[in-house]
Enzyme design. Structure first.
Site, PDB file in Angstrom:
ATOM      1  N   LYS A   1     -36.604  13.445  83.691  1.00 19.86           N
ATOM      2  CA  LYS A   1     -35.288  13.723  83.102  1.00 19.86           C
ATOM      3  C   LYS A   1     -35.315  15.008  82.273  1.00 19.86           C
ATOM      4  O   LYS A   1     -34.437  15.861  82.420  1.00 19.86           O
ATOM      5  CB  LYS A   1     -34.866  12.529  82.234  1.00 19.86           C
ATOM      6  CG  LYS A   1     -33.481  12.682  81.616  1.00 19.86           C
ATOM      7  CD  LYS A   1     -32.859  11.336  81.304  1.00 19.86           C
ATOM      8  CE  LYS A   1     -33.339  10.770  79.986  1.00 19.86           C
ATOM      9  NZ  LYS A   1     -32.754  11.443  78.805  1.00 19.86           N
ATOM     10  N   SER A   2     -36.297  15.147  81.388  1.00 15.92           N
ATOM     11  CA  SER A   2     -36.338  16.327  80.516  1.00 15.92           C
ATOM     12  C   SER A   2     -36.441  17.615  81.335  1.00 15.92           C
ATOM     13  O   SER A   2     -35.801  18.622  81.020  1.00 15.92           O
ATOM     14  CB  SER A   2     -37.552  16.255  79.588  1.00 15.92           C
ATOM     15  OG  SER A   2     -37.392  15.203  78.669  1.00 15.92           O
TER      16      SER A   2
ATOM     17  N   GLY B   1     -27.947  13.076  74.587  1.00 13.85           N
ATOM     18  CA  GLY B   1     -28.288  13.941  73.454  1.00 13.85           C
ATOM     19  C   GLY B   1     -28.901  15.251  73.930  1.00 13.85           C
ATOM     20  O   GLY B   1     -28.663  16.315  73.346  1.00 13.85           O
TER      21      GLY B   1
ATOM     22  N   SER C   1     -38.759  17.588  66.988  1.00  8.31           N
ATOM     23  CA  SER C   1     -37.856  17.315  68.099  1.00  8.31           C
ATOM     24  C   SER C   1     -37.877  18.430  69.130  1.00  8.31           C
ATOM     25  O   SER C   1     -37.619  19.599  68.815  1.00  8.31           O
ATOM     26  CB  SER C   1     -36.426  17.146  67.555  1.00  8.31           C
ATOM     27  OG  SER C   1     -35.494  17.331  68.592  1.00  8.31           O
TER      28      SER C   1
ATOM     29  N   ASP D   1     -40.063   8.056  73.444  1.00  4.98           N
ATOM     30  CA  ASP D   1     -39.212   7.285  74.364  1.00  4.98           C
ATOM     31  C   ASP D   1     -39.895   6.025  74.879  1.00  4.98           C
ATOM     32  O   ASP D   1     -39.241   5.130  75.421  1.00  4.98           O
ATOM     33  CB  ASP D   1     -38.804   8.152  75.559  1.00  4.98           C
ATOM     34  CG  ASP D   1     -37.832   9.251  75.141  1.00  4.98           C
ATOM     35  OD1 ASP D   1     -37.197   9.115  74.075  1.00  4.98           O
ATOM     36  OD2 ASP D   1     -37.718  10.243  75.877  1.00  4.98           O
TER      37      ASP D   1
ATOM     38  N   LYS E   1     -32.059   7.482  67.954  1.00  7.73           N
ATOM     39  CA  LYS E   1     -31.919   7.527  69.415  1.00  7.73           C
ATOM     40  C   LYS E   1     -30.570   6.966  69.875  1.00  7.73           C
ATOM     41  O   LYS E   1     -29.672   6.802  69.077  1.00  7.73           O
ATOM     42  CB  LYS E   1     -33.096   6.790  70.051  1.00  7.73           C
ATOM     43  CG  LYS E   1     -34.418   7.477  69.796  1.00  7.73           C
ATOM     44  CD  LYS E   1     -34.459   8.815  70.506  1.00  7.73           C
ATOM     45  CE  LYS E   1     -35.523   9.728  69.964  1.00  7.73           C
ATOM     46  NZ  LYS E   1     -35.451  11.065  70.506  1.00  7.73           N
TER      47      LYS E   1
ATOM     48  N   ARG F   1     -33.235   2.019  67.650  1.00  5.77           N
ATOM     49  CA  ARG F   1     -34.277   1.320  68.424  1.00  5.77           C
ATOM     50  C   ARG F   1     -35.248   0.573  67.535  1.00  5.77           C
ATOM     51  O   ARG F   1     -35.830  -0.420  67.960  1.00  5.77           O
ATOM     52  CB  ARG F   1     -35.040   2.313  69.319  1.00  5.77           C
ATOM     53  CG  ARG F   1     -34.215   2.784  70.489  1.00  5.77           C
ATOM     54  CD  ARG F   1     -35.002   3.655  71.455  1.00  5.77           C
ATOM     55  NE  ARG F   1     -34.118   4.141  72.512  1.00  5.77           N
ATOM     56  CZ  ARG F   1     -34.316   5.217  73.244  1.00  5.77           C
ATOM     57  NH1 ARG F   1     -35.389   5.964  73.042  1.00  5.77           N
ATOM     58  NH2 ARG F   1     -33.470   5.568  74.188  1.00  5.77           N
TER      59      ARG F   1
ATOM     60  N   ARG G   1     -33.054   2.510  77.496  1.00  4.65           N
ATOM     61  CA  ARG G   1     -34.476   2.148  77.388  1.00  4.65           C
ATOM     62  C   ARG G   1     -34.643   0.712  76.873  1.00  4.65           C
ATOM     63  O   ARG G   1     -35.576   0.016  77.251  1.00  4.65           O
ATOM     64  CB  ARG G   1     -35.233   3.142  76.528  1.00  4.65           C
ATOM     65  CG  ARG G   1     -35.135   4.552  77.089  1.00  4.65           C
ATOM     66  CD  ARG G   1     -36.298   5.431  76.790  1.00  4.65           C
ATOM     67  NE  ARG G   1     -35.964   6.815  77.149  1.00  4.65           N
ATOM     68  CZ  ARG G   1     -36.115   7.339  78.359  1.00  4.65           C
ATOM     69  NH1 ARG G   1     -36.608   6.619  79.339  1.00  4.65           N
ATOM     70  NH2 ARG G   1     -35.772   8.588  78.604  1.00  4.65           N
TER      71      ARG G   1
HETATM   72  C1  S3P Z   1     -36.171  15.028  74.888  1.00  4.34           C
HETATM   73  C2  S3P Z   1     -36.743  14.979  73.642  1.00  4.34           C
HETATM   74  C3  S3P Z   1     -36.844  13.737  72.867  1.00  4.34           C
HETATM   75  C4  S3P Z   1     -36.645  12.509  73.748  1.00  4.34           C
HETATM   76  C5  S3P Z   1     -35.471  12.650  74.666  1.00  4.34           C
HETATM   77  C6  S3P Z   1     -35.653  13.839  75.585  1.00  4.34           C
HETATM   78  C7  S3P Z   1     -36.097  16.335  75.566  1.00  4.34           C
HETATM   79  O1  S3P Z   1     -35.831  13.727  71.871  1.00  4.34           O
HETATM   80  O2  S3P Z   1     -36.505  11.368  72.940  1.00  4.34           O
HETATM   81  O3  S3P Z   1     -35.303  11.493  75.456  1.00  4.34           O
HETATM   82  O4  S3P Z   1     -35.840  16.368  76.788  1.00  4.34           O
HETATM   83  O5  S3P Z   1     -36.304  17.352  74.902  1.00  4.34           O
HETATM   84  P1  S3P Z   1     -36.017  14.441  70.446  1.00  4.34           P
HETATM   85  O6  S3P Z   1     -35.987  15.886  70.654  1.00  4.34           O
HETATM   86  O7  S3P Z   1     -34.855  13.958  69.642  1.00  4.34           O
HETATM   87  O8  S3P Z   1     -37.322  13.950  69.908  1.00  4.34           O
END
Ligand code: S3P
Length: 443
Positions: free
Chosen positions: A17-18, A97, A170, A322, A349, A353, A401
């Site tokens: 996903k990222s 997010g 983050s 995650d 999140k 969570r 999740r």
């Molecule tokens: C992500 C970073 C993480 C993760 C999210 C995806 C990303 O969040 O929890 O599911 O793709 O950069 P944070 O940046 O808030 O830690």
């Protein structure tokens, strides 16, 4: 007596996903056509696709259906064509997010008026963590409702670079500021205190976008981008976060053995493997190689019997943020007490969570004690037959999740409780229930 259930088979996991979000958003800087193979197609990714399409990217989606190895053919006209003649510009990031934060950063230095909104969960989440730094770079941000939260509007352009030492570890915030820095005057540096996923800089290297890295990758510095990037095809690894649910189910269900191929093991997010191994899990790692610049492996996971308790220190939390819900489920059936330190980010999140891990494990009859952002799972040592609740609700608050964790909890305990809003798994893994059923065998 209920039938014996176990997991068996070779699972083709959805794409990461990222990495898929980043491929789409960084494509705003490319001129030309880029094939992204093995991408994820989920509700969160569709939010990003809608966003970048509206900005002017052309995207052809093809491949094997929801969540399985989708191919994205992305055509970009270069950064100067982004949002050209489209004002005001509205992005509905849904539940995502990553879409909201990273796209905000990318657009903050572009000329235009960009409005962001999201679903009820996303509207609750703190956006000031990336918008305050953007304001300090000269960005103009107005909030339509509560300060620091969506909906908000960015009037882009005229940013000046800055030095940011983030309080929060983050990857979303770091990425947002790095991308803002590409359209700012002067240098922009972003530092985190702990290791985070570094998909963004790996993809920047892949696209030959220069940056400086110091302090073992904890500090990244960029300068304004001169000209467009050349498109370069990309292969996306399978998503380790998606894999984690099947890994834990396999460890807990007697007789199980599964194989997972091409799984991404970015060093900024591979805590689950370290933690499960420390618990004594039977995990074989083979075929270590790279997809582009991302490390991938094949995993063979087998039933392990009762796991050992373990602790997680605060500095490692970002590498498993995650996966902490499903790790907590493994801890629930380990021998002894496992403590997770400094997990405050769990509250930030798609849902709180931290509270919901405590609440839902109680439904399974597992005690969890919480002291601020630290919690201890008092492991039961094994899954006792007949201990599973016959009734009750596993609360998800619409968080994908927690829903997947709930489905695994239900399967391994033979529970008959209800998992609230099961369809919310579509945010990251639309085929999750199909895959879980497909791997589940009965004796
Ligand atoms: C992500 C970073 C993480 C993760 C999210 C995806 C990303 O969040 O929890 O599911 O793709 O950069 P944070 O940046 O808030 O830690």
């Amino acid at each position: 007596m209920s039938a014996k259930l176990y997991l068996s088979g070779n699972l083709e996991l959805p794409g990461d996903k990222s990495i898929t979000h980043r491929a789409l958003i960084l494509s705003c800087f490319i001129k030309g056509e880029m094939l992204v193979e093995g991408a994820l197609l989920s509700q969160d990714i569709l939010s990003t696709i809608r966003g970048v399409r509206a900005l002017g990217l052309k995207i052809k989606i093809s491949g094997a259906g929801p969540s399985k190895h989708t191919n994205l053919l992305i055509r970009g006209g270069g950064i100067e064509t982004i949002a050209l003649g489209k004002k005001p510009f509205v992005i509905d990031a849904g539940n995502s997010g990553t879409t909201m934060r990273i796209l905000s950063g990318m657009l903050a230095g572009r000329l235009g008026v960009f409005s962001f909104d999201g679903d009820a969960s996303l509207k609750q989440r703190d956006m000031s963590r990336m918008l305050d730094p953007i304001v300090s770079m000269g960005g103009q941000v107005t909030y339509q409702g509560t300060a620091g939260k969506a909906p908000f509007t960015i009037t882009g352009g005229n940013l000046t670079g800055g030095e940011f030492d983030l309080d929060v570890n983050s990857a979303q915030v770091s990425t947002a500021l790095i991308l803002a820095g590409l359209s700012a005057q002067g240098k922009t540096s972003v530092s985190t205190k702990a290791k985070i996923r570094d998909h963004t800089t790996r993809m920047m290297t892949h696209l030959r976008l220069p940056f400086e890295s110091e302090n073992d990758g904890l500090k990244i510095t960029v300068e304004p981008l001169q000209g467009d990037l050349r498109a370069r095809d990309l292969q996306v690894p399978a998503d380790l976060s998606a894999a984690s649910f099947f890994m834990v189910a396999t460890l807990l269900l007697e007789g199980s053995e599964i194989e997972l191929s091409d799984v991404g093991v970015n060093p900024g997010r591979n805590l689950i493997i370290d933690v499960l191994k420390a618990m004594g899990a039977n995990i074989e790692i083979t075929n270590e190689r790279n997809f582009g610049l991302e490390p991938v492996v094949d995993l063979k996971v087998s039933y392990t019997g009762s796991l050992n308790a373990t602790n997680i220190e605060a500095e490692h939390i970002p590498r498993g943020i995650d996966e902490l819900p499903i790790i907590a489920l493994a801890m629930a059936f380990a021998k002894g007490d496992s403590t997770v330190h400094g997990a405050a980010e769990l509250v930030e999140k798609e849902s709180d969570r931290l509270s919901l891990i405590v609440q839902n494990l109680k439904l399974l009859g597992v005690e969890v004690t919480r002291n601020g952002s630290t919690f201890t799972v008092h492991g039961t040592g094994a899954i006792k037959s007949g201990a599973a609740p016959k009734t009750g609700v596993w609360t998800t608050a619409g968080d994908h999740r927690l829903a997947m964790m709930g489905q695994v909890a239900k399967l391994v305990t033979h529970g008959e409780f209800e998992v609230e809003q099961p369809e919310c798994v579509d945010a990251s893994y639309p085929g999750f229930m199909i895959d879980l059923r497909e791997l589940t065998c009965e004796d």
